[in-house]
Design an enzyme around this catalytic site. Structure first.
Site, short mmCIF file in Angstrom:
data_model
loop_
_atom_site.label_atom_id
_atom_site.label_comp_id
_atom_site.label_asym_id
_atom_site.label_seq_id
_atom_site.Cartn_x
_atom_site.Cartn_y
_atom_site.Cartn_z
N GLU A 5 -10.31 6.36 2.99
CA GLU A 5 -11.15 5.32 3.59
C GLU A 5 -10.24 4.18 4.05
OE1 GLU A 5 -10.19 5.20 0.52
OE2 GLU A 5 -9.84 3.05 0.17
N SER A 22 1.82 -9.66 -0.88
CA SER A 22 1.42 -8.26 -0.76
C SER A 22 1.72 -7.66 0.61
CB SER A 22 -0.08 -8.12 -1.07
OG SER A 22 -0.83 -9.02 -0.27
N LYS A 39 0.81 -1.22 0.00
CA LYS A 39 0.00 0.00 0.00
C LYS A 39 0.84 1.27 0.00
CE LYS A 39 -4.46 -1.60 1.14
NZ LYS A 39 -4.36 -2.96 1.69
C1 PLP Z 1 -5.18 -4.06 1.31
C2 PLP Z 1 -4.44 -5.31 1.09
C3 PLP Z 1 -4.75 -6.19 0.02
C4 PLP Z 1 -5.90 -5.98 -0.91
O1 PLP Z 1 -5.87 -4.80 -1.67
P1 PLP Z 1 -5.56 -4.77 -3.23
O2 PLP Z 1 -5.92 -3.38 -3.61
O3 PLP Z 1 -6.42 -5.79 -3.89
O4 PLP Z 1 -4.12 -5.08 -3.40
C5 PLP Z 1 -3.95 -7.31 -0.16
N1 PLP Z 1 -2.93 -7.59 0.67
C6 PLP Z 1 -2.62 -6.78 1.71
C7 PLP Z 1 -1.46 -7.15 2.58
C8 PLP Z 1 -3.35 -5.62 1.95
O5 PLP Z 1 -3.03 -4.83 2.99
#
Ligand code: PLP
Length: 405
Positions: free
Chosen positions: A118, A385, A96
């Site tokens: 948000e 992610s 993020k």
């Molecule tokens: C917020 C989040 C996601 C999902 O958001 P995307 O916009 O689909 O990437 C996935 N993994 C983590 C660790 C997150 O914090």
């Protein structure tokens, strides 16, 4: 829009596969979005802006993130070679930050002094509060009342970083309501305020901007894999909530037809159950949050409640470019259940010594299924992610272990 010819529609910016995306917003926001659009397209080609962006990505966010060869998983699964793109190692522990740095920098150049955003589980709120602290900007976060109760630690974290958190009490008091509240706040006060959108969703130009700022993931992974293996991957896998880490992981490969792109949605208790967040597999075309895309909704167009064990994936819609990539068959979207994701959470911890976010473990679970069906000279790049420290207590509970939080 109905009077436009197909060629005109295709030419309109922000329309994907002649269908999805667009700007379905109140008139009051149109002028502001036009300013943002203009600034974004000017600044992204500006060498000074690029220098500032790269300096922050390198020296603040800890980029480039590693492309890690998962030797143990590769040997255990006995098929394709598995590489993990380690977004979990970024500052604040997820992808993020890439997007938030980009948008906050844009806000600064637009002369804005106040960031609003948000948040669902709190991850995007924390990332936005982080950058606001760094830039010395005011920060206000809108979060469903339900979520402020469930995610007390992240509420405190945002406050610690100097942000004000507004519990949203409209609708079902969750993420979708928080997005509505933030859009409303922006419509009523935009002179000094920028809305930092948390995923590749919302009205144009947000899906394009978020993709641009997250595309650093695939630009890096392509170069890193070239250096290690001198080839392209055969498959890129990433989890999909709104779709920002996935579109960033895909971006630089979309024009390489030999690279298979797979987005993994949260199937919750099952794709065919009513406790799911598998928007692409189960959703239908609708208009919500300023965009035309696929949504989980009833026959009257009312947004359905969504469910997943992972708070970061339970969004009732998906970014318009993913809806388009699915329609065109360029990317494939699959569902992974809670049980499968929890199993992957334990698997990657024991195999590789990595505690990955439960969101990311949806992608890992798919890799566990697909890698053994591929040959040993094929390569998968899977995006992690985020890191999983935030999930340890709730996964323990899911497994019936009660630990004091
Ligand atoms: C917020 C989040 C996601 C999902 O958001 P995307 O916009 O689909 O990437 C996935 N993994 C983590 C660790 C997150 O914090």
């Amino acid at each position: 829009m109905k009077n436009l010819t197909e060629a005109q529609i295709t030419k309109r910016p922000g329309i994907f596969a002649d269908t999805y995306g667009g700007q379905y917003i109140p008139e009051t926001l149109m002028t502001e979005l036009e300013k943002v659009d203009k600034a974004f397209h000017t600044l992204k080609d500006d060498p000074d802006f690029q220098a500032e962006l790269h300096d922050l990505l390198i020296n603040y966010a800890n980029r480039p993130s590693l492309l890690y060869y998962a030797k143990n998983m590769t040997e255990d699964l006995g098929g394709a070679k598995i590489y993990l793109k380690r977004e979990d190692l970024n500052h604040t522990g997820a992808h993020k930050i890439n997007n938030v740095i980009g948008q906050a920098l844009l806000a600064k150049h637009l002369g804005k002094k106040r960031l609003i955003a948000e948040t669902g589980a709190g991850q995007h709120g924390v990332a936005t509060a982080t950058i606001a602290a760094l830039f010395g900007m005011d920060c206000e976060i809108f979060m469903g009342k339900e979520d402020t109760d469930r995610q007390k630690l992240n509420v405190y974290r945002m406050e610690l970083l100097g942000a004000k958190v507004h519990p949203v009490t409209t609708g079902s008091m969750v993420l979708k309501d928080a997005i509505n509240a933030t859009l409303q706040e922006w419509a009523s006060r935009s002179e000094d305020t920028f809305y930092v959108m948390g995923s590749a969703v919302g009205p144009y130009p947000f899906p394009e901007m978020v993709k641009y700022f997250q595309s650093v993931i695939s630009k890096e992974s392509k170069q890193q894999l070239k250096a290690k293996e001198n080839t392209l991957p055969d498959m890129v896998v990433a989890c999909v909530g709104g779709g920002s880490n996935a579109i960033g992981s895909f971006a630089d490969y979309i024009d390489d037809p030999s690279v298979k792109l797979v987005g993994v949605e949260a199937a919750g208790k099952g794709v065919n159950s009513d406790q799911t967040a598998a928007t692409i597999e189960r959703g239908s075309v609708g208009i919500f949050h300023g965009m035309k895309s696929l949504f989980l909704q009833n026959e009257d167009g009312q947004i359905n409640p969504v469910y997943s064990i992972s708070a970061g994936l339970d969004y009732p819609g998906v970014g318009p470019e993913h809806a388009a990539l699915a329609k065109e068959g360029r990317a494939q979207y699959v569902g992974i259940t809670d049980d499968e994701a929890v199993q992957a959470f334990e698997y990657i911890a024991r195999q590789e010594g990595i505690v990955a976010a439960i969101e990311s473990c949806h992608a890992v679970a798919y890799v566990e299924k697909i890698a053994p069906t591929m040959s040993k000279d094929q390569i998968i790049v899977c995006t992690l992610s985020g890191r999983g420290d935030k999930d340890v207590a709730s996964i323990a509970k899911y497994k019936g272990v009660d630990i004091d939080e």
